[in-house]
Write a protein that holds these residues in place. Sequence first.
Motif: not given
Lengths: 245, 514
Positions: B143-144, B84-85, B149, B146-147, B100
């Motif tokens: 958490c954006s 995760c960024h 993960c 963004c998927r 998370r």
Amino acid sequence: MSLVSTLYVGLFYFATVFLVVGLALRIKNYAQTPAPLKIPTMPAPRTETGVVFRMFREVAFFESLFRSNKWIWLFGIMFHFGMLLVLLRHLRYFTEPVWFWVNWVQPFGKYAAFAMLAGLLGLWARRFLVARVRYISTPSDHLMLALIVGIAMSGIGMSFLTHTDIISLKAFALGLLHFSPQPLPGDPLLLTHLGLVATLMIVFPISKLLHAPGVFFSPTRNQTDSSREQRHIADWAKALETGER
Amino acid sequence: MADYEVPELKEYLQVPEPREHVTNHIAPFFAKPDHQADLGFPGELIDNWQEVAINKMGDLLGKYRSFKLFLDICVHCGACTDKCHYYLGTTDANNMPVARQELLRKVYRRYFTFAGKYFPKLVGATDLTKEVLDDWYSYFHQCSQCRRCSVFCPYGIDTAEISMAAREIMDAVGVGQKYCNEIIAKVFKIGNNLGLPQPALADTLEGLEEDIEDDTGVKVRLPLDEKGADILLITPSADFFAEPHVDGLMGYAKVFHEAGVSWTLSSEASEAANFGMFIGSYENMRKLSLRIRKAALDLGVKRIVFGECGHAWRVAYSFLNTLAGPFDFLDQNYPIPQHICEFTYDLLKENKLRMNKEANDDMTITFHDSCNVARGAGMGGFEGGQFVIPREVIKASCNNYYDMNDDTILDATFCCGGGGGLLTDDLMEIRVKGAMPRMQALKQVTEEYGVTNLAAICAICKSQFAKTLPYFGFRMDQIVSVHQLVSNAIVLKGSEQEAELDGTAGEDGEAENA
Ligand code: HEM
Ligand code: SF4
Ligand code: SF4
């Protein structure tokens, strides 16, 4: 029959019913819960056949895990495929006459136990050594590994050190299958092994071990990329449309 | 520039050791009661919120297999922990995807599983307390969705699904996020995120027509609410005025013009964005999508084309048919809906566009795969089309193109840091930190290949980069629209550019036959 034997017979019937019924209920629940939106992790296969291949690669090779982390992948493969061979080898206790291919597996299965154990210990070591994994580990994660390590070590102990009375053990196993309970040899290592196995069976349907059946139901992995071509709609979502179009 | 530490760009992306309580103070503003009401949510934290939250969780567990399954089957293997960024940029342990998820999973276990009910300590289950709710509000807004993960998890566990559910539960008890909910209310009331009414929109479009004519000498139209047009263009409202978005819009207009198709924008559906997805609300997402269906029916169009917007394209490509279909009233010979890049790509393949790549010779381009396009949608009707098509469009428009590091593009792309409803000033700290991995990859190609510009097909990415690039020593105008490149390179028939290239221009640069 001794008290211990009776207890173990009861334990195994209970564990088996718990495992089978528990898993069946859980799988039914997963199968019946809708996935209202198309959410495959893209790019995803365009066809059902493609999805079968994707799922096969996930289950047989741990494809995503390979991309993700080579250590976890290596230990995970050693553990799971070691365990698979060991389990296949165990079929000889439940079949009479023993199926021919089960005999072929015997020599591999025997040493696969070491691969399984090494994989487990590798995974366990990560839970202590890698700070990120240490942070996310719960007591149950450690206990689960301890349980399976216990099963593996007691099993290896019997194969390579003490040699249990296999003939009576097989009689016990077949007795369970045919509903005519037979006495169990009173070897402490065997009792430990079987006790832990029964525990694992009971824990299975109420723990993270649900990942085994669960992976097949994961919408991000089992859906096709066809949302523009085919309308995908869940019943509860359809109900929102009544009287609309 | 900021009262927090901006992450340093290293030679390579490094995986930090997890630390606790680093970004728990970051949380967005709460939605005001009237905006909550507009969306059908309670105005503020209700009295029996625990009970309602648990009931809502139960409701979602029955409606979404993803939610239930993902809560059940995670084995805590840790494969996602460094993906995760936001974790990489903040080092906060709770920004590891599995951690998370665990914020919600521990409550799920407590109320919905045997082990959690009877052995909470053993499996890490906890009651839903106010502290837990506060953690949810902080970390599910870090958490954006963004998927990334999900790509790397052996079971495809998608934290986006968990954070959408968490936001829906929070909305149900009255703690909504100001940015998302205010915007959704605006779309319902006015038609777009920015609250631009019809006259302002008409004015803007007219201005753009003049700009194009000044530049090229060709009258290219940007029609609004024209009944009977063939194509309805749905585009993010940022395209109407913000840089570099608006250059992209002019690009689409030029492409439509050259294709000779009739098209229109709609003031009723002047917004591609669908923030209903960010808050995990099927009902709101559906209501927003139905505007598009209605506009298409009202205007009598045959096709729907979407402009450059990442999450809008996910909703359009993956969900629109579900939410607002079936679209049996549209022309079935074209994809429904179609992406502007698909549209341009088809014309390029048929050699219908004349492109002068030299027009972009002042730039060396790299492409940022927007997460929702890369991992949430497709293009072109073939696997991976969403990676190929935008790149082909870019390469047809410029001479200098380089990709960033393999681990940071295609389906492994790093989010810009501003997706998922985080593109708001009150979340600037997490946005800057979350941008780090992308900035690191950009720095690498800057040094290696002399890349000068980052192209994207997402309004959120563009806005986010315009804001965050300067924090990392880049310039804000280094982010460009893909159709801005197209716009620069496309040679319109009868334009000054055509005359110049063909050597038929007069002294003053005007085409002689003009
Ligand atoms: C379809 C069958 C299965 C698949 C695809 C599968 C896959 C995986 C994967 C990818 C992991 C994560 C990597 C790792 O830690 O090894 C994992 C972990 C695990 N699996 Fe399986 N598995 C399957 C069946 C089973 C079964 C039958 C058991 C029964 C004991 C099991 C026990 C475990 C355990 C205990 C872990 C966690 C290891 C740890 O703590 O790190 N798996 N599995
Ligand atoms: S979806 Fe993206 S932002 Fe959210 S946890 Fe996963 S990687 Fe991080
Ligand atoms: S990779 Fe998947 S299974 Fe492993 S810890 Fe992350 S979410 Fe859980």
